[in-house]
Design an enzyme around this catalytic site. Structure first.
Site, short mmCIF file in Angstrom:
data_model
loop_
_atom_site.label_atom_id
_atom_site.label_comp_id
_atom_site.label_asym_id
_atom_site.label_seq_id
_atom_site.Cartn_x
_atom_site.Cartn_y
_atom_site.Cartn_z
N SER A 176 -58.33 -51.99 33.89
CA SER A 176 -59.08 -51.78 33.03
C SER A 176 -59.23 -51.62 31.43
O SER A 176 -59.42 -52.62 30.91
CB SER A 176 -60.43 -50.86 33.55
OG SER A 176 -61.55 -51.14 32.52
N HIS A 208 -56.20 -40.04 30.31
CA HIS A 208 -56.87 -39.22 31.29
C HIS A 208 -55.62 -37.60 31.25
O HIS A 208 -54.32 -38.60 31.47
CB HIS A 208 -57.21 -39.56 32.48
CG HIS A 208 -57.63 -38.58 33.31
ND1 HIS A 208 -59.18 -37.57 32.49
CD2 HIS A 208 -58.07 -38.82 34.13
CE1 HIS A 208 -59.41 -36.38 33.33
NE2 HIS A 208 -58.93 -36.74 34.48
#
Length: 336
Positions: free
Chosen positions: A32, A112
């Site tokens: 993604s 992240h």
């Protein structure tokens, strides 16, 4: 650069993409986020190599998109910036494979902060460690870039060995389109803990639980599953869109007076102080690392609890009702 509330926000004029001149960026992963970062970087004139296993099913897609593909180790060896965009659960193993290819002054970058914050990856002290995190699914990061629009993002610095870590991270954020909309400065700790809490208590866990319990309440009271689906799930998008566009006030202004009064007088009875206490407990488990330990052990055990919970979620009645109804909507054929 603008200061809003407590946050520092960077825009295109605050970012200098020349910090990526004569630089090769390795994007590890082509899922993604990976496909969006790699394509946007390439379209911005950055030299990109995609790092994928030799047997990866994504290799053909990356090559079809005109990108150079190598193994993760080969890609890291060629690059001065290595953007680790494989799933959190396999990042530590990937890092062990590539760490010897990182030279002093290189940049190790994440979208992240989980593995850095919870010490699953302990990078060498002679490299920069940064975070550039678009706050959107990857397909929208790509779509917005192609439409000459931006995707809001976050930037954080964990290690600044070169003294230019922030400049290089902002250059990367600009190249993928984040500074077009605005990129907020944060820390690895803050990004990780707020992201996990938001997912668990509100965005993924809290909302789905609220939807299912609302649906079950109506159906058990004798109302049709179809009406329960529309009221508790389908219309949620309309409300969220209003909040996204203009905050809670825009939503209250857009619904009927009856809906507004009912929501204002009953909402806190449903999501009450007990729910708030549970949210505080969820946050504590994120902060003290107990959730991270639980998730790491779950993966090491082969995800038995995860598989059971996911199976139960997929078999909930609302899923079957929703699938049937969505197939009857007038736009179903167009979407197919």
């Amino acid at each position: 650069m603008a200061d809003k509330l407590n946050a520092t926000i960077y825009y295109d004029d605050d970012a200098d993409q020349s910090y990526l001149d004569d630089t090769t960026v390795a994007v590890l992963g082509y899922g993604s986020q990976g496909h969006a970062h790699a394509q946007n970087l390439a379209d911005s004139g950055v030299d990109v190599v995609v790092g994928l296993r030799e047997d990866s099913s994504s290799r053909a897609a990356a090559e079809a998109d005109g990108l150079r593909v190598a193994t993760p180790v080969e890609a890291a060896a060629q690059a001065q910036v290595v953007s680790v965009l494989v799933p959190d659960t396999i990042q530590p193993a990937v890092y062990e494979q590539i760490k010897d290819e990182l030279e002093a002054g290189d940049t190790l970058q994440f979208a992240h902060g989980f593995n850095i914050h919870y010490n699953q990856i302990n990078p060498s002290e002679d490299i920069d460690v940064t975070l550039v995190a678009p706050k959107s699914p990857g397909h929208l990061v790509r779509r917005n870039y192609e439409a000459d629009e931006g995707t809001p993002g976050l930037v954080a610095i964990y290690q600044d060995e070169t003294g230019e870590a922030k400049e290089r991270a902002l250059a990367y954020a600009k190249a993928i389109g984040c500074t077009r909309a605005g990129t907020i400065e944060t820390s690895f700790k803050e990004e990780t803990e707020t992201d996990l809490f938001g997912e668990q208590a509100v965005l993924c866990g809290g909302v789905t639980s609220l939807v299912k319990q609302g649906y079950e309440t109506l159906v058990e009271a004798g109302y049709s599953p179809e009406m329960a689906y529309f009221e508790c799930l389908n219309e949620l998008k309309l409300i969220v869109d209003l909040m996204y566009e203009g905050g809670l006030s825009e939503m209250w202004e857009s619904v009927s007076y009856t809906a507004e009064y009912g929501g204002l007088t009953r909402g806190d009875r449903v999501v009450d102080e007990h729910a708030r206490e549970q949210m505080e407990q969820v946050l504590e488990e994120v902060q003290d690392g107990s959730f991270a330990r639980q998730w790491i052990l779950e993966n090491q055990a082969g995800r038995p609890n995860y598989d059971q919970l996911r199976s139960a979620e997929e078999s909930h009645e609302i899923e079957a009702v929703g699938e049937e109804l969505r197939g009857l909507f007038s736009w179903a054929d167009e979407e197919k």
